[in-house]
Scaffold this motif. Structure first.
Motif, PDB file in Angstrom:
ATOM      1  N   UNK A 108     -11.525 -15.875 -34.682  1.00  0.00           N
ATOM      2  CA  UNK A 108     -10.866 -14.579 -34.852  1.00  0.00           C
ATOM      3  C   UNK A 108     -11.117 -13.627 -33.449  1.00  0.00           C
ATOM      4  N   UNK A 109     -11.738 -14.017 -32.541  1.00  0.00           N
ATOM      5  CA  UNK A 109     -11.905 -13.234 -31.425  1.00  0.00           C
ATOM      6  C   UNK A 109     -10.555 -13.490 -30.656  1.00  0.00           C
ATOM      7  N   UNK A 110     -10.302 -12.548 -29.683  1.00  0.00           N
ATOM      8  CA  UNK A 110      -9.291 -12.503 -28.709  1.00  0.00           C
ATOM      9  C   UNK A 110      -9.760 -12.559 -27.259  1.00  0.00           C
ATOM     10  N   UNK A 111      -9.126 -13.542 -26.390  1.00  0.00           N
ATOM     11  CA  UNK A 111      -9.621 -13.815 -25.073  1.00  0.00           C
ATOM     12  C   UNK A 111      -8.232 -13.234 -24.302  1.00  0.00           C
ATOM     13  N   UNK A 112      -8.416 -12.332 -23.449  1.00  0.00           N
ATOM     14  CA  UNK A 112      -7.564 -11.530 -22.787  1.00  0.00           C
ATOM     15  C   UNK A 112      -7.980 -11.654 -21.087  1.00  0.00           C
ATOM     16  N   UNK A 113      -7.237 -12.355 -20.414  1.00  0.00           N
ATOM     17  CA  UNK A 113      -6.947 -12.712 -18.954  1.00  0.00           C
ATOM     18  C   UNK A 113      -6.137 -11.727 -18.406  1.00  0.00           C
ATOM     19  N   UNK A 114      -6.873 -10.938 -17.360  1.00  0.00           N
ATOM     20  CA  UNK A 114      -6.152  -9.881 -16.618  1.00  0.00           C
ATOM     21  C   UNK A 114      -6.349  -9.903 -15.208  1.00  0.00           C
ATOM     22  N   UNK A 115      -5.470  -9.541 -14.518  1.00  0.00           N
ATOM     23  CA  UNK A 115      -5.620  -9.287 -12.983  1.00  0.00           C
ATOM     24  C   UNK A 115      -5.456  -7.777 -12.581  1.00  0.00           C
ATOM     25  N   UNK A 116      -6.035  -7.407 -11.351  1.00  0.00           N
ATOM     26  CA  UNK A 116      -5.759  -6.053 -10.862  1.00  0.00           C
ATOM     27  C   UNK A 116      -4.271  -5.841 -10.541  1.00  0.00           C
ATOM     28  N   UNK A 117      -3.769  -4.686 -10.872  1.00  0.00           N
ATOM     29  CA  UNK A 117      -2.550  -4.324 -10.516  1.00  0.00           C
ATOM     30  C   UNK A 117      -2.234  -2.781 -10.302  1.00  0.00           C
ATOM     31  N   UNK A 118      -3.004  -2.380  -9.267  1.00  0.00           N
ATOM     32  CA  UNK A 118      -3.242  -1.216  -8.566  1.00  0.00           C
ATOM     33  C   UNK A 118      -3.324  -1.083  -7.314  1.00  0.00           C
ATOM     34  N   UNK A 119      -2.732  -0.272  -6.655  1.00  0.00           N
ATOM     35  CA  UNK A 119      -2.811  -0.311  -5.061  1.00  0.00           C
ATOM     36  C   UNK A 119      -4.132   0.037  -4.686  1.00  0.00           C
ATOM     37  N   UNK A 120      -4.968   0.822  -5.189  1.00  0.00           N
ATOM     38  CA  UNK A 120      -6.145   1.373  -4.786  1.00  0.00           C
ATOM     39  C   UNK A 120      -7.326   0.187  -4.947  1.00  0.00           C
ATOM     40  N   UNK A 121      -6.799  -0.792  -5.549  1.00  0.00           N
ATOM     41  CA  UNK A 121      -8.056  -1.852  -5.850  1.00  0.00           C
ATOM     42  C   UNK A 121      -8.296  -2.675  -4.578  1.00  0.00           C
ATOM     43  N   UNK A 122      -7.165  -2.686  -3.629  1.00  0.00           N
ATOM     44  CA  UNK A 122      -7.317  -3.442  -2.468  1.00  0.00           C
ATOM     45  C   UNK A 122      -7.713  -2.514  -1.592  1.00  0.00           C
ATOM     46  N   UNK A 123      -8.152  -1.247  -1.643  1.00  0.00           N
ATOM     47  CA  UNK A 123      -8.386  -0.553  -0.485  1.00  0.00           C
ATOM     48  C   UNK A 123     -10.282  -0.599  -0.377  1.00  0.00           C
ATOM     49  N   UNK A 124     -10.642  -0.641   0.902  1.00  0.00           N
ATOM     50  CA  UNK A 124     -11.936  -0.877   1.347  1.00  0.00           C
ATOM     51  C   UNK A 124     -12.781   0.548   0.901  1.00  0.00           C
ATOM     52  N   UNK A 125     -13.852   0.279   0.155  1.00  0.00           N
ATOM     53  CA  UNK A 125     -14.538   1.321  -0.372  1.00  0.00           C
ATOM     54  C   UNK A 125     -15.195   2.343   0.900  1.00  0.00           C
ATOM     55  N   UNK A 126     -15.308   1.772   2.026  1.00  0.00           N
ATOM     56  CA  UNK A 126     -16.031   2.258   3.044  1.00  0.00           C
ATOM     57  C   UNK A 126     -15.130   3.152   3.832  1.00  0.00           C
ATOM     58  N   UNK A 127     -14.044   2.583   4.416  1.00  0.00           N
ATOM     59  CA  UNK A 127     -13.036   2.874   5.189  1.00  0.00           C
ATOM     60  C   UNK A 127     -11.531   3.211   4.725  1.00  0.00           C
ATOM     61  N   UNK A 128     -11.316   2.862   3.522  1.00  0.00           N
ATOM     62  CA  UNK A 128     -10.220   3.276   2.656  1.00  0.00           C
ATOM     63  C   UNK A 128      -8.898   2.383   3.158  1.00  0.00           C
ATOM     64  N   UNK A 129      -9.091   1.356   4.179  1.00  0.00           N
ATOM     65  CA  UNK A 129      -8.086   0.728   4.607  1.00  0.00           C
ATOM     66  C   UNK A 129      -7.673  -0.295   3.308  1.00  0.00           C
ATOM     67  N   UNK A 130      -6.329  -0.454   3.187  1.00  0.00           N
ATOM     68  CA  UNK A 130      -5.759  -1.292   1.999  1.00  0.00           C
ATOM     69  C   UNK A 130      -5.675  -2.504   2.783  1.00  0.00           C
ATOM     70  N   UNK A 131      -6.264  -3.651   2.264  1.00  0.00           N
ATOM     71  CA  UNK A 131      -6.397  -5.171   2.874  1.00  0.00           C
ATOM     72  C   UNK A 131      -5.178  -5.961   2.150  1.00  0.00           C
ATOM     73  N   UNK A 132      -4.865  -6.745   3.115  1.00  0.00           N
ATOM     74  CA  UNK A 132      -3.784  -7.869   2.568  1.00  0.00           C
ATOM     75  C   UNK A 132      -4.384  -9.355   2.701  1.00  0.00           C
TER      76      UNK A 132
END
Length: 413
Positions: A26-50
């Motif tokens: 009866x449980x639900x398994x939900x598989x997700x990925x990040x879909x936000x531009x800020x998710x790829x930004x470095x927490x120290x310098x703020x540079x968006x990585x590719x």
């Protein structure tokens, strides 16, 4: 941001559902990925990585779907920071809804805190239902409480003051004198907003006049000038603090405790008379015991047959008439309090209130051989101005008593 239907129903900002599957239990398994531009930004310098370094599977805990468990599988990407000057080599993507190194979503923590703060659940019950530890649930509740406590206190027109007892006092032994020194007092003084929606305004340890005066002093002169009426129990300690810090406010005595004083006086007279007559406490079968329940009821709530029973039982001899005189004194005091606008539907006149108060004093003087009745009259005389103000304004300390009871209940929980 346009979302697909599954992601919109899942409702976590920045996560996109790639697959949802119903399990056999009866449980639900939900598989997700990040879909936000800020998710790829470095927490120290703020540079968006590719540049992706690796993939990591995490399972943050989230809300149920009704009674069914929801298992979230988040395929995170570990990025390489491409800024040459940044000292951080790699970082894992994160979102405000799921902060770094958190195994619970933000909304799950918020729900656990709301269960305690809004619904009145215990911390243990909230933690058990949300499948988390007690410290985590308590921290979520404390986070919500801190936001409420940080809000500035507004002006108050009607202030209520009441004492609050919590726990046991704590002591320590002074090394020099060898005497006990109080570390934590079991008594606290609470301040309430009687006319607005602020509820409990503050609480200070101790119940002395200085403790109450200190809290009112630190509230500021503008706040003190706005207070028009202060409702307290018939406590000289709080009356002294109010007259010191709020000299222009009208002081009223809480009528919540006046009638119980009169009822207790009637009971004390009845018990004294019964013991003097029979040499023992009252028991079933005694005439005075048969009307015990009627003496504590209001006169207007007695049926004619019940009123006749009281008069016939107590009016036959001198000792019974002593109990009857105490009961009549109680009703005369209630006549004073019944002039409130809440009872009569019209604004009372001060002259009418003091006239009825005089009738109560006159009755007590006519029966000055009853010491309990005289003691009640002396107590009322010391607080007569505050009682008159309470009848005229209609302000009571009932809201303070109600919130105090809730505070004790929450503390026990």
């Amino acid at each position: 941001m346009v979302q697909d239907t599954a992601s919109a129903l899942f409702g976590v900002d920045g996560l996109r559902v790639i697959e949802a599957e119903a399990e056999a239990d009866g449980s639900i398994t939900v598989r997700v990925v990040a879909d936000h531009p800020a998710a790829a930004a470095c927490p120290e310098c703020g540079t968006v990585s590719g540049a992706v370094h690796e993939y990591v599977l995490t399972r943050p805990r989230d809300l149920r779907r009704g009674l069914d468990e929801v298992s979230v599988c988040w395929l995170k990407r570990r990025w390489k920071c491409q800024a040459p000057a940044c000292g951080r080599m790699t970082f894992t993507e994160s979102l405000p809804a799921v902060p770094p190194r958190c195994r619970l979503t933000t909304r799950l923590r918020r729900l656990a805190g709301a269960e305690v703060a809004e619904r009145g659940c215990t911390v243990a019950e909230s933690a058990r239902w949300q499948r988390m530890s007690w410290p985590v649930a308590h921290q979520a509740f404390a986070g919500q409480a801190d936001r409420v406590l940080a809000a500035p206190m507004g002006l108050v027109a009607q202030l209520g003051i009441d004492e609050h007892r919590r726990g046991r006092p704590r002591w320590r032994i002074d090394e020099d004198s060898g005497e006990y020194v109080l570390l934590a007092d079991r008594w606290h003084t609470c301040f309430f907003d009687l006319a607005g929606d602020q509820g409990l305004l503050g609480q200070v340890e101790g119940r002395t006049a200085d403790d109450a005066a200190y809290w009112m002093w630190q509230a500021g002169p503008a706040w003190r000038d706005a207070v028009e009426v202060v409702a307290i129990d018939m406590c000289s300690i709080y009356a002294s603090a109010v007259r010191r810090m709020l000299p222009r406010a009208r002081l009223v005595a809480g009528l919540f405790h006046v009638v119980p004083l009169a009822v207790k006086m009637t009971g004390d007279v009845r018990r004294r008379v019964v013991r003097a007559r029979y040499g023992r406490r009252g028991r079933s079968g005694d005439p005075e015991y048969g009307v015990k329940g009627l003496l504590v009821r209001n006169l207007e709530h007695l049926a004619p047959a019940q009123f006749a029973k009281v008069m016939d039982t107590l009016g036959g001899d001198r000792r019974g008439q002593e109990i009857l005189a105490a009961w009549i004194g109680k009703e005369k005091l209630r006549d004073v309090l019944n002039l409130r606008a809440r009872v009569t539907g019209s604004t009372p006149c001060e002259r009418d209130v003091r006239d009825r108060l005089f009738r109560f004093y006159d009755w007590c003087a006519q029966n000055d051989d009853i010491p309990e009745l005289v003691t009640l009259a002396r107590t009322i005389s010391r607080w007569q101005d505050e009682l008159v103000h309470a009848v005229l304004t209609g302000v009571t300390n009932a809201r303070s008593e109600s919130l105090n009871r809730i505070a004790k209940l929450e503390a026990r929980m």
